[in-house]
Enzyme design. Sequence first.
Site, PDB file in Angstrom:
ATOM      1  CG  ASP A  35      -2.047   0.991   1.108  1.00 46.19           C
ATOM      2  OD1 ASP A  35      -3.212   0.555   0.961  1.00 46.19           O
ATOM      3  OD2 ASP A  35      -1.779   2.226   1.132  1.00 46.19           O
ATOM      4  CB  ILE A  36       0.781   4.295  -2.137  1.00 44.99           C
ATOM      5  CG1 ILE A  36       1.874   5.215  -2.649  1.00 44.99           C
ATOM      6  CG2 ILE A  36      -0.493   5.060  -1.812  1.00 44.99           C
ATOM      7  CD1 ILE A  36       1.582   5.805  -4.020  1.00 44.99           C
ATOM      8  CG  ASN A  92     -12.156  -0.492   3.905  1.00 50.69           C
ATOM      9  OD1 ASN A  92     -12.560  -0.888   4.988  1.00 50.69           O
ATOM     10  ND2 ASN A  92     -10.956   0.039   3.741  1.00 50.69           N
ATOM     11  CD  GLN A  99     -14.758  -0.726  -2.874  1.00 47.51           C
ATOM     12  OE1 GLN A  99     -15.939  -0.991  -2.605  1.00 47.51           O
ATOM     13  NE2 GLN A  99     -14.092  -1.357  -3.813  1.00 47.51           N
ATOM     14  CG  HIS A 105      -8.660  -2.923  -2.436  1.00 45.72           C
ATOM     15  ND1 HIS A 105      -9.605  -2.275  -3.195  1.00 45.72           N
ATOM     16  CD2 HIS A 105      -8.545  -2.223  -1.285  1.00 45.72           C
ATOM     17  CE1 HIS A 105     -10.037  -1.219  -2.533  1.00 45.72           C
ATOM     18  NE2 HIS A 105      -9.416  -1.158  -1.364  1.00 45.72           N
ATOM     19  CG  LEU A 106      -8.159  -9.351   1.838  1.00 43.02           C
ATOM     20  CD1 LEU A 106      -9.590  -9.121   2.305  1.00 43.02           C
ATOM     21  CD2 LEU A 106      -7.876 -10.851   1.728  1.00 43.02           C
ATOM     22  CG  HIS A 107      -6.786  -2.828   3.023  1.00 38.63           C
ATOM     23  ND1 HIS A 107      -6.035  -1.683   2.821  1.00 38.63           N
ATOM     24  CD2 HIS A 107      -7.996  -2.566   2.471  1.00 38.63           C
ATOM     25  CE1 HIS A 107      -6.759  -0.778   2.191  1.00 38.63           C
ATOM     26  NE2 HIS A 107      -7.960  -1.280   1.959  1.00 38.63           N
TER      27      HIS A 107
HETATM   28  P1  AMP Z   1      -9.838   1.493   0.248  1.00 38.19           P
HETATM   29  O1  AMP Z   1     -10.081   2.767   1.011  1.00 38.19           O
HETATM   30  O2  AMP Z   1     -10.166   0.258   1.011  1.00 38.19           O
HETATM   31  O3  AMP Z   1     -10.451   1.540  -1.133  1.00 38.19           O
HETATM   32  O4  AMP Z   1      -8.250   1.404   0.085  1.00 38.19           O
HETATM   33  C1  AMP Z   1      -7.547   1.891  -1.013  1.00 38.19           C
HETATM   34  C2  AMP Z   1      -6.084   1.794  -0.659  1.00 38.19           C
HETATM   35  O5  AMP Z   1      -5.320   1.948  -1.825  1.00 38.19           O
HETATM   36  C3  AMP Z   1      -5.586   2.867   0.336  1.00 38.19           C
HETATM   37  O6  AMP Z   1      -5.054   2.215   1.488  1.00 38.19           O
HETATM   38  C4  AMP Z   1      -4.527   3.624  -0.454  1.00 38.19           C
HETATM   39  O7  AMP Z   1      -3.437   4.025   0.345  1.00 38.19           O
HETATM   40  C5  AMP Z   1      -4.126   2.592  -1.515  1.00 38.19           C
HETATM   41  N1  AMP Z   1      -3.577   3.133  -2.735  1.00 38.19           N
HETATM   42  C6  AMP Z   1      -4.092   4.125  -3.500  1.00 38.19           C
HETATM   43  N2  AMP Z   1      -3.328   4.325  -4.578  1.00 38.19           N
HETATM   44  C7  AMP Z   1      -2.307   3.428  -4.521  1.00 38.19           C
HETATM   45  C8  AMP Z   1      -1.182   3.122  -5.331  1.00 38.19           C
HETATM   46  N3  AMP Z   1      -0.945   3.802  -6.459  1.00 38.19           N
HETATM   47  N4  AMP Z   1      -0.350   2.142  -4.946  1.00 38.19           N
HETATM   48  C9  AMP Z   1      -0.576   1.455  -3.804  1.00 38.19           C
HETATM   49  N5  AMP Z   1      -1.618   1.680  -2.988  1.00 38.19           N
HETATM   50  C10 AMP Z   1      -2.469   2.663  -3.333  1.00 38.19           C
END
Ligand code: AMP
Length: 122
Positions: A35-36, A92, A99, A105-107
Amino acid sequence: MDFTYDPQNIFARILRGEIPNKTVFENDHALAFHDIAPQAPIHVLVIPKGAYVSLDHFARDASADEHFGFMQAVAEVCRIAGVDAGFRAISNTRAHGRQDVPHYHLHILGGRQLGLMLDDAG
Ligand code: AMP
């Protein structure tokens, strides 16, 4: 339920190679990357390569091979990250689930003692 997929979402762009990612594991059906904006020392996202907007979309429509490939990626992420002390997996979903990216996506979060599962203050 309308599972219309937006092919311009950021994870679709990552899958097309338009945006770089820090890959942890990849197979035919899933990609896992850091995750970024990590919320814990270990924070990896596992995404299917197919066009699924959410967990319930994936659960309903993914093939057996896609399900297996996705869970194989989860297992590999847990092995590679070394989350022996435990972790949390979060998906989420839509507005109530907050979300942000409309590609399933699965965190996978770990590497420290995590807080309570829900903090509804925010
Ligand atoms: P959600 O809020 O569950 O949709 O989570 C989206 C996740 O994607 C967040 O934790 C962001 O930090 C992550 N994210 C967004 N853009 C990128 C990216 N380019 N590379 C890696 N993670 C990202």
